[in-house]
Design a protein around this motif. Sequence first.
Motif, short mmCIF file in Angstrom:
data_model
loop_
_atom_site.label_atom_id
_atom_site.label_comp_id
_atom_site.label_asym_id
_atom_site.label_seq_id
_atom_site.Cartn_x
_atom_site.Cartn_y
_atom_site.Cartn_z
N LYS A 236 54.68 -1.16 10.24
CA LYS A 236 53.40 -1.85 9.98
C LYS A 236 52.47 -0.99 9.14
O LYS A 236 52.50 0.25 9.20
N SER A 237 51.66 -1.68 8.36
CA SER A 237 50.54 -1.06 7.67
C SER A 237 49.27 -1.51 8.37
O SER A 237 49.31 -2.14 9.43
N TYR A 238 48.13 -1.20 7.78
CA TYR A 238 46.88 -1.66 8.38
C TYR A 238 46.73 -3.17 8.33
O TYR A 238 45.98 -3.75 9.12
N GLU A 239 47.46 -3.83 7.42
CA GLU A 239 47.26 -5.28 7.29
C GLU A 239 48.51 -6.13 7.44
O GLU A 239 48.40 -7.35 7.52
N LYS A 240 49.70 -5.52 7.49
CA LYS A 240 50.92 -6.31 7.56
C LYS A 240 51.94 -5.70 8.52
O LYS A 240 51.92 -4.49 8.78
N VAL A 241 52.83 -6.58 9.02
CA VAL A 241 53.97 -6.14 9.83
C VAL A 241 55.24 -6.57 9.11
O VAL A 241 55.42 -7.74 8.76
N TYR A 242 56.13 -5.60 8.89
CA TYR A 242 57.39 -5.83 8.19
C TYR A 242 58.55 -5.75 9.19
O TYR A 242 58.54 -4.91 10.09
#
Length: 300
Positions: A236-242
């Motif tokens: 995950k980043s601050y705005e998305k989950v991969y």
Amino acid sequence: MARVRKRNFLFIVVLVLFLGAFARHRYVAQQIDITGKLRDKQLDEISGIAASGIIKDIYYIHNDSGDTSRFFAINPTGKLKSTIYFKGDAKVNLGVRDCEDIAVGPGPVTGKSYVYLGDIGDNNAVRSYLTIYRMEENTGWLKDSIAHAPATPLHLKYPDGPKDAETLMVDPIGKLFYIVSKRGDTVSVYTTPLNYHTDDTVILTRRCKLFFAGMKPLKWITAGDISKDGKQILIKSYEKVYYWQRHANEPVWQTVLRKPRELPYQTEKQGEAIGFTPDGKGYYTTSEGVFSPIYYYRIP
């Protein structure tokens, strides 16, 4: 007449877009539950979450820089069940510098479950070494509000110089630690074996680089997890989950080179924690900040 048709066409386009956005919102909402909030003011800088391997409905979390050598056991509603202390680095004032992620998985004794706490944060990219602490899980940690755990440290160095990282994962199939760097237009993936001796110092192996679209710092990588069976990966980043599904026993670093799916994620104040449920059917996230919500997501 042409003007009327054009106006009607634009109205239909706007209506379709609106209905699509509404349907997407309803779909995402169906995948998300707020199971509770972190209920103790000590839990104010949470940067990692991982499911216990032996205790039902227990998740381990921890604070990042500024806290001492400890982590916490909570349930999905956010109730603090126990604080577990361990002996950190004697050369460091608080025992740890910047713990940024936590993982649970196998270790040196077959059939046992271990907690791995990654003191891997390095905002200024100046640290001469990083440290992972291994602690064998113990049901006795929950008998009292405070517990103590023997910790076995492993010291790490990058092959290409110091860098910041907030993602530590344990691969139960390949028996490897995975560390993903945080910053930059691309990030790097590193590994080292799970098995080590007390106070070993190892050089990480750089496996690959990953590019995620978006604006910095929102695209910076802040957490990750590998499911208990080793078949699913989250980053995950601050705005998305991969999300990726592993093919057979391929190395995780090869899996993440494929294009990921983007899973539902409610952007948080400073979301730096993600962890699978033990059955791999969902994942939890939470954020820095006092009384932060705990989000549960079903994997579509």
